[in-house]
Scaffold this active site. Structure first.
Site, short mmCIF file in Angstrom:
data_model
loop_
_atom_site.label_atom_id
_atom_site.label_comp_id
_atom_site.label_asym_id
_atom_site.label_seq_id
_atom_site.Cartn_x
_atom_site.Cartn_y
_atom_site.Cartn_z
N ARG A 137 5.89 0.03 13.33
CA ARG A 137 7.30 0.24 13.01
C ARG A 137 8.16 -0.11 14.21
NH1 ARG A 137 9.22 6.15 10.88
NH2 ARG A 137 8.61 6.72 13.00
N ARG A 230 6.09 17.30 18.48
CA ARG A 230 7.42 17.03 17.90
C ARG A 230 7.41 17.64 16.51
NH1 ARG A 230 5.79 11.80 19.79
NH2 ARG A 230 5.55 11.17 17.62
N CYS A 321 23.28 15.10 -15.18
CA CYS A 321 24.56 14.40 -15.00
C CYS A 321 24.95 14.40 -13.53
CB CYS A 321 25.66 15.08 -15.80
SG CYS A 321 25.26 15.41 -17.52
C1 LIG Z 1 10.30 12.58 12.08
C2 LIG Z 1 9.44 12.41 13.27
C3 LIG Z 1 8.67 13.48 13.73
C4 LIG Z 1 8.55 14.79 13.00
O1 LIG Z 1 7.66 14.63 11.93
P1 LIG Z 1 7.23 15.89 11.04
O2 LIG Z 1 6.17 15.36 10.17
O3 LIG Z 1 8.44 16.33 10.31
O4 LIG Z 1 6.75 16.93 11.99
C5 LIG Z 1 7.97 13.30 14.92
N1 LIG Z 1 8.03 12.13 15.59
C6 LIG Z 1 8.75 11.07 15.16
C7 LIG Z 1 8.75 9.81 15.94
C8 LIG Z 1 9.46 11.17 13.98
O5 LIG Z 1 10.17 10.13 13.54
#
Ligand SMILES: *Cc1c(COP(=O)(O)O)cnc(C)c1O
Length: 387
Positions: A137, A230, A321
């Protein structure tokens, strides 16, 4: 923050249980251990939960790392007083470097070309390199770790590089080949981290919610990768995917409510709504709910989904709707104008959350909560969840 008592007059609204969000954060921290740092992911308005409110609350919980999708979200958080590091996970147009500097934000570098453009502005902003280990990506291609190393070293002299990160794409799967794919991703990331270990970048991270619940033990073997998760979806009490087992204490914090504007009886053979998509086979009691697809109620639930009224399921009949939806309340006694309708959440002993709706729509809970539209006001409250 508006108080809940004011929301009586809304036609469609969301209630966010702040205590539940805190409980989810604390449960996760407890399970992964105190040595793990959580980066709260609040992109897309915190998956529809309200980014400012969620980020502020997580700062109170001790979180100092945040991630968003774009510059506007990042500036919004700063202006609202969020102090922690804010990482913009995606591309920002290079013209924004002044703002990135001014608001002390951290920009993800998506490619070598992008690094070149950012550095050519002469403004040394904080950045982290995205490393592509298989998602294809964004990021530098980890398969060529020599090139990655060269690029990172070059731009460490021109920009303030605070870290590198990669993203796992099948961490939620328990299929053996997916597990080995994830291990390959971790291995590639670690290989690069080893090459540049002398740079001592403070933030070297790779785990999302699913990864944090499954692969933390494996990155113990990779001491150069920081124990950072994250955390997005799990914080909101939802599952990364339907087969995934969530920690038992984690629960959805979002309830979506609406009201009934009128109730009427239709006879056998009468139809309901656009396209006459539903035709009654016998006398039916039909209630009109003041929420439609413009509020984010997916039209795919027409003649298929249901809402909860007085703790019972009321099937959606006819096409949803723009602003209204019709439901069959024949089997629910005493339904009347002004009754509360639960679109997502618990009512009586029943629960239907974003993960359940996602299964009915063959999608993921993320999409359900993100798509609840902006005109659906969010209200915040504390409950007596055990913290
Ligand atoms: C959205 C995202 C996350 C969080 O992912 P979850 O599955 O919601 O924990 C972590 N790292 C990146 C790069 C993301 O785009």
């Amino acid at each position: 923050m508006e108080i809940l008592a004011n929301c009586k007059e809304k036609r469609s609204w969301v209630e966010i249980n702040i205590s539940q969000l805190r409980a989810n954060y604390r449960s996760f921290q407890k399970v992964v251990g105190d040595d793990v740092r959580i980066m709260t992911v609040v992109k897309a308005d915190a998956y529809g939960h309200g980014d400012v409110q969620v980020a502020r609350m997580m700062e109170e919980e001790g979180c100092s790392l945040f991630a968003v999708s774009n510059i506007d979200e990042a500036i919004g958080l700063r202006k609202a007083g969020v102090n922690g590091e804010i990482l913009i996970l995606g591309y920002s147009s290079p013209g924004y470097v002044k703002e990135i500097k001014e608001y002390d934000l951290t920009q993800t570098i998506v490619s070598e070309d992008y690094a070149l453009v950012l550095s050519s502005t002469g403004i040394p902003i904080k950045c982290q390199f995205a490393i592509d280990t298989g998602m294809n990506r964004i990021g530098l291609d980890a398969d060529d770790s020599i090139a990655c190393e060269r690029v990172i070293r070059t731009y460490c002299r021109k920009l303030i590089i605070t870290g590198i990160f990669t993203h796992l794409c099948v961490a939620d799967s328990d299929e053996e080949d997916d597990k080995s794919f994830t291990r390959q991703q971790l291995y590639k990331f670690n290989k690069l981290a080893t090459r540049i270990s002398d740079l001592k970048l403070p933030l070297v991270h790779c785990l999302n919610s699913a990864g944090g619940l499954t692969y933390l033990s494996e990155i113990k073997d990779f001491p150069l990768i920081n124990r950072i998760v994250r955390l997005g979806i799990v914080l909101y009490g939802l599952k990364p995917s339907s087969n995934f087992r969530l920690l038992p204490d984690l629960q959805a914090a979002l309830t979506w409510k609406s009201v009934i504007s009128m109730v009427k009886t239709i006879s056998s053979g009468e139809s309901v709504g656009y396209g006459r998509y539903y035709v009654a086979e016998q006398e039916r009691k039909i209630a009109t709910v003041t929420t439609g697809y413009a509020d984010g109620l997916n039209r795919g639930l027409s003649n298929k989904g249901f809402v909860l009224i007085r703790g019972q399921k009321a099937p959606i009949v006819g096409r949803i709707c723009m602003d209204q939806t019709l439901v069959d309340v024949s089997d629910i006694p005493n339904v009347k104008m002004g009754d509360t309708v639960i679109i997502l959440g618990a009512s009586g002993g029943m629960e239907y959350n974003a993960d359940d709706m996602a299964e009915d729509l063959d999608t993921i809970g993320y999409e359900i909560t993100c798509n609840i539209s902006k005109r659906v006001q969010r209200f915040y409250y504390n409950s007596n969840v055990n913290l």
